[in-house]
Scaffold this motif. Structure first.
Motif, PDB file in Angstrom:
ATOM      1  N   ASN A  78      48.541  46.819  20.753  1.00 32.79           N
ATOM      2  CA  ASN A  78      48.807  45.867  21.834  1.00 32.79           C
ATOM      3  C   ASN A  78      49.369  46.582  23.060  1.00 32.79           C
ATOM      4  O   ASN A  78      49.519  47.809  23.085  1.00 32.79           O
ATOM      5  N   SER A  79      49.716  45.816  24.088  1.00 29.85           N
ATOM      6  CA  SER A  79      50.155  46.402  25.361  1.00 29.85           C
ATOM      7  C   SER A  79      51.491  47.111  25.254  1.00 29.85           C
ATOM      8  O   SER A  79      51.862  47.884  26.139  1.00 29.85           O
ATOM      9  N   LYS A  80      52.240  46.866  24.165  1.00 29.77           N
ATOM     10  CA  LYS A  80      53.536  47.530  23.966  1.00 29.77           C
ATOM     11  C   LYS A  80      53.408  48.765  23.076  1.00 29.77           C
ATOM     12  O   LYS A  80      54.403  49.382  22.711  1.00 29.77           O
ATOM     13  N   GLY A  81      52.178  49.100  22.698  1.00 24.95           N
ATOM     14  CA  GLY A  81      51.975  50.272  21.857  1.00 24.95           C
ATOM     15  C   GLY A  81      52.206  50.001  20.391  1.00 24.95           C
ATOM     16  O   GLY A  81      52.272  50.934  19.587  1.00 24.95           O
ATOM     17  N   GLU A  82      52.349  48.745  19.999  1.00 23.90           N
ATOM     18  CA  GLU A  82      52.560  48.393  18.600  1.00 23.90           C
ATOM     19  C   GLU A  82      51.208  48.256  17.901  1.00 23.90           C
ATOM     20  O   GLU A  82      50.236  47.775  18.489  1.00 23.90           O
ATOM     21  N   LEU A  83      51.170  48.687  16.655  1.00 26.50           N
ATOM     22  CA  LEU A  83      49.933  48.637  15.892  1.00 26.50           C
ATOM     23  C   LEU A  83      49.788  47.297  15.197  1.00 26.50           C
ATOM     24  O   LEU A  83      50.745  46.782  14.613  1.00 26.50           O
ATOM     25  N   ILE A  84      48.599  46.739  15.242  1.00 31.66           N
ATOM     26  CA  ILE A  84      48.315  45.474  14.572  1.00 31.66           C
ATOM     27  C   ILE A  84      47.149  45.708  13.622  1.00 31.66           C
ATOM     28  O   ILE A  84      46.038  46.000  14.033  1.00 31.66           O
ATOM     29  N   LEU A  85      47.432  45.604  12.357  1.00 28.78           N
ATOM     30  CA  LEU A  85      46.468  45.832  11.289  1.00 28.78           C
ATOM     31  C   LEU A  85      45.946  44.466  10.847  1.00 28.78           C
ATOM     32  O   LEU A  85      46.721  43.606  10.460  1.00 28.78           O
ATOM     33  N   VAL A  86      44.644  44.258  10.949  1.00 33.71           N
ATOM     34  CA  VAL A  86      44.060  42.965  10.588  1.00 33.71           C
ATOM     35  C   VAL A  86      43.037  43.172   9.484  1.00 33.71           C
ATOM     36  O   VAL A  86      42.132  43.990   9.615  1.00 33.71           O
ATOM     37  N   GLU A  87      43.193  42.452   8.389  1.00 31.62           N
ATOM     38  CA  GLU A  87      42.255  42.569   7.277  1.00 31.62           C
ATOM     39  C   GLU A  87      41.794  41.184   6.844  1.00 31.62           C
ATOM     40  O   GLU A  87      42.596  40.266   6.697  1.00 31.62           O
ATOM     41  N   VAL A  88      40.493  41.063   6.659  1.00 30.11           N
ATOM     42  CA  VAL A  88      39.901  39.844   6.104  1.00 30.11           C
ATOM     43  C   VAL A  88      39.387  40.188   4.719  1.00 30.11           C
ATOM     44  O   VAL A  88      38.659  41.162   4.546  1.00 30.11           O
ATOM     45  N   GLN A  89      39.784  39.421   3.718  1.00 28.95           N
ATOM     46  CA  GLN A  89      39.446  39.766   2.345  1.00 28.95           C
ATOM     47  C   GLN A  89      38.913  38.551   1.596  1.00 28.95           C
ATOM     48  O   GLN A  89      39.554  37.511   1.543  1.00 28.95           O
ATOM     49  N   ASN A  90      37.714  38.717   1.020  1.00 26.48           N
ATOM     50  CA  ASN A  90      37.127  37.681   0.177  1.00 26.48           C
ATOM     51  C   ASN A  90      37.351  37.950  -1.305  1.00 26.48           C
ATOM     52  O   ASN A  90      37.333  37.039  -2.119  1.00 26.48           O
ATOM     53  N   ASN A  91      37.518  39.230  -1.655  1.00 27.34           N
ATOM     54  CA  ASN A  91      37.676  39.586  -3.065  1.00 27.34           C
ATOM     55  C   ASN A  91      39.051  39.199  -3.581  1.00 27.34           C
ATOM     56  O   ASN A  91      40.060  39.353  -2.888  1.00 27.34           O
ATOM     57  N   ASN A  92      39.086  38.743  -4.820  1.00 26.56           N
ATOM     58  CA  ASN A  92      40.339  38.331  -5.443  1.00 26.56           C
ATOM     59  C   ASN A  92      41.017  39.559  -6.047  1.00 26.56           C
ATOM     60  O   ASN A  92      40.594  40.071  -7.070  1.00 26.56           O
ATOM     61  N   GLY A  93      42.058  40.065  -5.390  1.00 26.36           N
ATOM     62  CA  GLY A  93      42.745  41.254  -5.870  1.00 26.36           C
ATOM     63  C   GLY A  93      44.136  40.925  -6.374  1.00 26.36           C
ATOM     64  O   GLY A  93      44.975  40.476  -5.600  1.00 26.36           O
TER      65      GLY A  93
END
Length: 291
Positions: A64-79
């Motif tokens: 983002n604009s503040k240099g912070e990392l944003i990790l986004v994961e979409v998961q269909n598998n049941n783990g």
């Protein structure tokens, strides 16, 4: 109502395109309750060091604009170990995005946003937020930053120095969408965007994620994706049903054995010999002798 592309497909194929950043920025702005502007995507896949990593990569890593990392994961598998998977992902990012010998004050802030299309854990809500805090073992107070640390790090709580986790249990949403976040969850769940929805990013989704904008080949691949999801969910349902059936069968078997042991105990009290009891109940003579 127009037909829109499911978000899990869009994440993998479309939202990495800078022209479509507004869709993901809208979701993150709504979820984090602050304006998020993605400057560029950071590809974590190139940093894989082990075969196991490819199964734990993120679908998207933004800054983002503040240099912070944003990790986004979409998961269909049941783990069943998905919580540990979340921890693995954020821990790896912390290590990857600090140079060797660099001061620890430069550790990057990370937000882990997990959009899961399966039942994760046990809870009644569809959206969860997790932070790290340190609570006194005797006084139950929360450990705070010193005034110097607060000024140096530009945050007011210890928890803001640690990764924050968001879990959106998409399939658990079964209510009318009344808030911007609920409008987003409704789209994530159904693939539909109601006409009156005005949450940040959904207008961009209306314009850019229309099904009829796909090419013939893209549409064929998309429908294969939908078919695979149906098969995956059917397999999960079948496994659960088989597990319940096996559990019932095991329970019934244990019940029959318990009943036979009780009969054998009563026969033994009456003075009936072990051989006769074994013949009547089908139990081993050693089990009967142990009663």
């Amino acid at each position: 109502m127009a037909d829109y592309i499911r978000f899990d497909w869009a994440m993998k194929r479309m939202l990495r395109n800078k022209a479509n950043f507004g869709v993901l920025e809208g979701l993150l702005t709504t979820l984090l309750e602050e304006k998020i502007t993605i400057r560029h995507m950071l590809e974590s896949e190139s940093n894989q060091e082990e075969e196991y990593d490819k199964y734990n990569r993120v679908d998207m890593l933004a800054e983002n604009s503040k240099g912070e990392l944003i990790l986004v994961e979409v998961q269909n598998n049941n783990g069943f170990a998905y919580f540990q998977r979340m921890l693995f992902g954020t821990s790896k990012l912390v290590a990857e995005y600090i140079k060797r010998g660099e001061d620890y004050q430069n550790v990057r802030k990370i937000y882990s946003v997990n959009i899961v299309y399966f039942s994760l854990g046990h809870g009644s809500d569809y959206a969860y937020h997790g932070t790290t805090e340190f609570r006194g073992m005797h006084d139950n107070d929360i450990l705070q930053l010193s005034p110097f640390q607060a000024e140096k790090f530009k945050v007011d709580t210890v928890s803001k120095l640690f990764p924050e986790y968001y879990i959106l249990k998409v399939n658990d949403f079964n209510r009318m969408a009344k808030t911007p976040l609920e409008e987003w969850i409704y789209y994530l769940n159904t693939g539909n965007i109601p006409e009156k929805s005005n949450a940040s990013g959904l207008d961009e989704a209306r314009q850019r994620l229309l099904l009829d904008r796909m090419t013939k080949d893209e549409l064929a691949a998309y429908y294969r994706h939908l078919d695979n999801i149906v098969i995956l969910r059917d397999n999960i349902t079948t496994e659960r049903a088989e597990g319940r059936a096996e559990g019932r069968a095991e329970g019934e078997a244990r019940g029959r054995i318990k009943e036979k042991l009780e009969i054998a105990r009563k026969m033994k009290v009456l003075g009936i010999d072990t051989v006769t009891i074994a013949g009547a109940t089908g139990l081993n003579e050693s089990d009967i002798s142990a009663l």
